[in-house]
Write a protein that holds these residues in place. Sequence first.
Motif, PDB file in Angstrom:
ATOM      1  N   ALA A 226      36.125  44.351  43.396  1.00  0.00           N
ATOM      2  CA  ALA A 226      37.166  43.724  44.005  1.00  0.00           C
ATOM      3  C   ALA A 226      37.272  42.139  43.266  1.00  0.00           C
ATOM      4  N   LEU A 227      36.223  41.515  43.121  1.00  0.00           N
ATOM      5  CA  LEU A 227      36.137  40.179  42.386  1.00  0.00           C
ATOM      6  C   LEU A 227      36.844  40.334  40.941  1.00  0.00           C
ATOM      7  N   THR A 228      35.978  41.460  40.274  1.00  0.00           N
ATOM      8  CA  THR A 228      36.483  41.707  38.662  1.00  0.00           C
ATOM      9  C   THR A 228      38.070  42.072  38.680  1.00  0.00           C
ATOM     10  N   ALA A 229      38.474  42.875  39.663  1.00  0.00           N
ATOM     11  CA  ALA A 229      39.990  43.345  39.511  1.00  0.00           C
ATOM     12  C   ALA A 229      40.800  42.053  39.957  1.00  0.00           C
ATOM     13  N   LEU A 230      40.351  41.073  40.802  1.00  0.00           N
ATOM     14  CA  LEU A 230      41.231  39.800  40.704  1.00  0.00           C
ATOM     15  C   LEU A 230      41.103  38.837  39.486  1.00  0.00           C
TER      16      LEU A 230
ATOM     17  N   THR B 157      46.534  45.553  43.464  1.00  0.00           N
ATOM     18  CA  THR B 157      45.146  45.225  43.351  1.00  0.00           C
ATOM     19  C   THR B 157      44.544  45.368  44.869  1.00  0.00           C
ATOM     20  N   LEU B 158      45.471  44.824  45.577  1.00  0.00           N
ATOM     21  CA  LEU B 158      45.128  44.789  47.253  1.00  0.00           C
ATOM     22  C   LEU B 158      45.083  46.073  47.725  1.00  0.00           C
ATOM     23  N   GLY B 159      45.932  46.984  47.214  1.00  0.00           N
ATOM     24  CA  GLY B 159      46.204  48.389  47.681  1.00  0.00           C
ATOM     25  C   GLY B 159      44.909  49.361  47.473  1.00  0.00           C
ATOM     26  N   ARG B 160      44.206  48.822  46.133  1.00  0.00           N
ATOM     27  CA  ARG B 160      43.151  49.680  45.767  1.00  0.00           C
ATOM     28  C   ARG B 160      41.418  49.076  46.402  1.00  0.00           C
TER      29      ARG B 160
ATOM     30  N   ALA C 226      39.645  43.189  50.230  1.00  0.00           N
ATOM     31  CA  ALA C 226      40.359  42.218  49.616  1.00  0.00           C
ATOM     32  C   ALA C 226      41.664  41.958  50.489  1.00  0.00           C
ATOM     33  N   ARG C 227      42.155  43.219  50.883  1.00  0.00           N
ATOM     34  CA  ARG C 227      43.510  42.925  51.719  1.00  0.00           C
ATOM     35  C   ARG C 227      43.200  42.669  53.119  1.00  0.00           C
ATOM     36  N   ARG C 228      42.246  42.942  53.633  1.00  0.00           N
ATOM     37  CA  ARG C 228      41.927  42.425  55.048  1.00  0.00           C
ATOM     38  C   ARG C 228      41.755  40.902  54.896  1.00  0.00           C
ATOM     39  N   LEU C 229      40.693  40.441  53.821  1.00  0.00           N
ATOM     40  CA  LEU C 229      40.477  39.190  53.738  1.00  0.00           C
ATOM     41  C   LEU C 229      41.740  38.199  53.405  1.00  0.00           C
ATOM     42  N   LEU C 230      42.552  38.673  52.588  1.00  0.00           N
ATOM     43  CA  LEU C 230      43.913  37.967  52.304  1.00  0.00           C
ATOM     44  C   LEU C 230      44.722  37.725  53.585  1.00  0.00           C
TER      45      LEU C 230
END
Length: 213
Positions: free
Chosen positions: A11-15, A102-105, A109-113
């Motif tokens: 997730a970090l890499t994607a962001l 990105t959050l959909g994948r 990350a989506r929950r954290l956001l």
Amino acid sequence: MALCAGLGADALTALHRIGRRRVLPAGQALGWAGDPATICANLVSGVLKVARTEADGRVQIVGLLYPGDFVGQLFIDRMADTIGALSDADLCVYPRGALEQTLGRHPAARRLLLRRTLATVSESRRWMPMLARARAEARVAALLIDMARRCDADAEGRFALPLSRGAMAEALGLAIETVSRCMTAFQAQGLIALTGLRGVRLLDPARLAAVAG
């Protein structure tokens, strides 16, 4: 920071792939109400204001954003409010569409956001009662307490003011002379200690809170 803490490597890499750093000088706007909502951001340093134009044309600051806060809204077409810099700000900016994908994948990350966005909204709502205080002294005292909390004052109440006197005045709807007079009065009363340009120590938080009401 808010969006990256606790995420896995994927997730970090994607962001990081879609994010870019941007420095926003004090006084500049990140976006205006009614503009296409093309970006979101994570505030790394500095303080941003969230401003709204009332029906009578007055511009009202309705919230402050501090480091760690999420900036902007997902899944909207137009910006609801104007976001500007009260101090020089460092942001990690994401294209809104790419961030949504990105959050959909990456569900984590989506929950954290979501948690961070709700926290940011909750913090912003604290601002309106602060502005409702009629007396200038109460407004300045409330802002000092709020900044100490959000800027992680140490065990002895020391922290660095993230805003200049002028920016504090703008945020509170006061004249800079009024803010300076209140700060000097608080120091004379033993409520705070001022060191250098930005150093502050809350000497008597309880009495300062009483002034804030």
